[in-house]
Scaffold this motif. Structure first.
Motif, PDB file in Angstrom:
ATOM      1  N   ILE A   8      43.097  40.257  28.758  1.00 27.73           N
ATOM      2  CA  ILE A   8      44.085  39.723  29.706  1.00 27.73           C
ATOM      3  C   ILE A   8      44.040  38.197  29.712  1.00 27.73           C
ATOM      4  CG2 ILE A   8      44.612  39.528  32.167  1.00 27.73           C
ATOM      5  CD1 ILE A   8      43.823  42.420  32.455  1.00 27.73           C
ATOM      6  N   GLY A 122      51.829  45.515  35.479  1.00 28.79           N
ATOM      7  CA  GLY A 122      50.620  45.218  34.723  1.00 28.79           C
ATOM      8  C   GLY A 122      50.951  44.563  33.393  1.00 28.79           C
ATOM      9  N   SER A 126      50.200  40.682  32.390  1.00 26.50           N
ATOM     10  CA  SER A 126      49.342  40.484  31.224  1.00 26.50           C
ATOM     11  C   SER A 126      49.964  39.505  30.229  1.00 26.50           C
ATOM     12  CB  SER A 126      49.072  41.819  30.528  1.00 26.50           C
ATOM     13  OG  SER A 126      48.333  42.684  31.371  1.00 26.50           O
ATOM     14  N   TYR A 139      51.445  44.120  42.197  1.00 23.73           N
ATOM     15  CA  TYR A 139      50.793  45.074  41.294  1.00 23.73           C
ATOM     16  C   TYR A 139      49.683  45.823  42.025  1.00 23.73           C
ATOM     17  CZ  TYR A 139      47.274  46.662  37.998  1.00 23.73           C
ATOM     18  OH  TYR A 139      46.322  47.414  37.349  1.00 23.73           O
ATOM     19  N   GLU A 143      49.484  49.879  42.630  1.00 23.85           N
ATOM     20  CA  GLU A 143      48.340  50.657  42.178  1.00 23.85           C
ATOM     21  C   GLU A 143      47.671  51.366  43.357  1.00 23.85           C
ATOM     22  OE1 GLU A 143      47.484  51.542  39.387  1.00 23.85           O
ATOM     23  OE2 GLU A 143      48.408  50.157  37.977  1.00 23.85           O
ATOM     24  N   ASP A 254      35.226  40.903  31.706  1.00 25.06           N
ATOM     25  CA  ASP A 254      35.801  40.160  32.833  1.00 25.06           C
ATOM     26  C   ASP A 254      34.835  39.079  33.308  1.00 25.06           C
ATOM     27  OD1 ASP A 254      38.089  41.715  32.866  1.00 25.06           O
ATOM     28  OD2 ASP A 254      37.300  43.122  34.336  1.00 25.06           O
ATOM     29  N   PHE A 276      43.198  39.411  38.861  1.00 21.91           N
ATOM     30  CA  PHE A 276      44.045  40.455  38.273  1.00 21.91           C
ATOM     31  C   PHE A 276      43.263  41.265  37.245  1.00 21.91           C
ATOM     32  CE2 PHE A 276      46.958  41.482  34.666  1.00 21.91           C
ATOM     33  CZ  PHE A 276      47.618  42.535  35.278  1.00 21.91           C
ATOM     34  N   THR A 279      40.882  43.586  38.999  1.00 18.60           N
ATOM     35  CA  THR A 279      41.602  44.680  39.665  1.00 18.60           C
ATOM     36  C   THR A 279      42.026  45.744  38.669  1.00 18.60           C
ATOM     37  OG1 THR A 279      42.423  43.119  41.330  1.00 18.60           O
ATOM     38  CG2 THR A 279      43.546  45.242  41.171  1.00 18.60           C
ATOM     39  N   VAL A 280      42.542  45.325  37.508  1.00 20.80           N
ATOM     40  CA  VAL A 280      42.936  46.275  36.463  1.00 20.80           C
ATOM     41  C   VAL A 280      41.756  47.130  36.045  1.00 20.80           C
ATOM     42  CG1 VAL A 280      43.713  46.469  34.070  1.00 20.80           C
ATOM     43  CG2 VAL A 280      44.846  44.875  35.611  1.00 20.80           C
ATOM     44  N   THR A 281      40.621  46.490  35.814  1.00 20.83           N
ATOM     45  CA  THR A 281      39.439  47.226  35.349  1.00 20.83           C
ATOM     46  C   THR A 281      38.919  48.182  36.412  1.00 20.83           C
ATOM     47  OG1 THR A 281      38.850  45.329  33.973  1.00 20.83           O
ATOM     48  CG2 THR A 281      37.152  46.984  34.338  1.00 20.83           C
ATOM     49  N   TRP A 284      41.127  51.258  36.598  1.00 22.79           N
ATOM     50  CA  TRP A 284      40.823  52.120  35.453  1.00 22.79           C
ATOM     51  C   TRP A 284      39.512  52.866  35.668  1.00 22.79           C
ATOM     52  CZ3 TRP A 284      38.724  50.001  30.202  1.00 22.79           C
ATOM     53  CH2 TRP A 284      38.542  51.058  29.314  1.00 22.79           C
TER      54      TRP A 284
END
Length: 300
Positions: A8, A122, A126, A139, A143, A254, A276, A279-281, A284
């Motif tokens: 990212i 997302g 990205s 986002y 989520e 990260d 961000f 948060t994505v990780t 997941w």
């Protein structure tokens, strides 16, 4: 960013992120070569424009002032990342709370909206060159709708998996952070290459499994993950453990990116990029843990 950072960040948002201009230094005694003394006009400058000489008290006060830190020079700090990540998680929890308290049918609809909207934003975040706090927080909210609906659905089928998934996510995050801070885990080039190969294989399996479920070729809601067994153990258990390991290593990436961003003096706005990425990780990681728990409970 150097090799090993979260994708990212790499090649996109931190590109051109240069350090803030250095704070000018002041020296006592004789001026440096080519610099005018206080109180003397520069060449070609009228005498009335010359600055008055500074008193000894003014010089001493200037000398005693602390050096400007990252916050004063507009650079990213770890505190910035923590605060903005907390903001993203707070919005995510708010979105999850919405789907937990509405009617079941509405919750399922919101879950689908959150999944599709979260995926779309997302991708936008990205590939966006400059971080947008509004889009990043949106986002997180979408989520939250997805995770809240998913948790409600699976917790209704297997009571307790939601709380277990939350505890598991926090545990993996805490252990990964502790190992990273101790220096025992690092995103080395070799480890990143292995991560990319394993990630590609995982994505291929996920796409094939999704197609089989959508076409009705496999009746199980988890597809091959729960319908295929190896030595009596569902295939999804092995895939889930691999996915959780990949998500944990993504956390290491990260942390590496954040550490390098702070060290290199990235502008403060990129703390939103760091938030961000985390948060994505975490999203997941939570999805993989709750899915693994559901597969284990469903096989009992």
């Amino acid at each position: 960013m150097a090799l090993g950072g979260n994708p990212i960040f790499n090649g996109k948002n931190f590109r051109g992120a240069t350090q803030a201009p250095p704070v000018p230094s002041y020296t006592h005694g004789q001026p440096q070569y080519g610099q005018p003394q206080y109180g003397q006009p520069q060449y070609g400058q009228p005498a009335w424009a010359a600055q008055p000489p500074m008193t000894s008290d003014q010089l001493q006060e200037m000398y005693n002032q602390p050096a400007a830190g990252p916050a004063e020079t507009g650079r990213m700090t770890f505190d910035d990342v923590i605060v903005k990540t907390a903001a993203c998680l707070a919005v995510l929890l708010l979105g999850a709370a919405v789907t937990l308290f509405v009617a079941p049918g509405t919750a399922n609809l919101l879950m689908i909206v959150g999944a599709l909207g979260g995926f779309a934003l997302g991708m936008v975040n990205s590939f966006k060159k400059q971080p947008s706090p509004a889009l990043i927080l949106t986002y997180a909210g979408l989520e939250g709708l997805f995770l809240g609906g998913l948790t409600r659905l699976l917790d209704g089928m297997f009571p307790g998996v939601g709380l277990q998934a939350v505890i598991g996510t926090l545990a993996v995050f805490g252990v990964t952070l502790a190992l990273f801070k101790s220096g025992k885990v690092r995103a080395t080039p070799k480890a990143v290459r292995f991560f990319m190969i394993a990630m590609l294989g995982y994505l291929v399996f996920a796409v094939i499994n999704m197609v089989l479920v959508w076409t009705g070729a496999v009746q199980s809601p988890f597809g091959l993950s729960s319908s295929v067994h190896i030595f009596g153990i569902p295939l999804g258990v092995f895939i889930g453990i691999l996915a959780i390991g990949l998500a944990a290593f993504s956390l290491v990436m990260d942390f590496t990116s954040i550490e390098q961003g702070v060290r290199q003096g990235a502008p403060e706005k990129y703390s939103w990029t760091a938030a961000f990425g985390l948060t994505v990780t975490l999203v997941w990681l939570y999805v993989e843990i709750i899915r693994l728990l559901a597969i284990l409970r469903g096989d009992d």
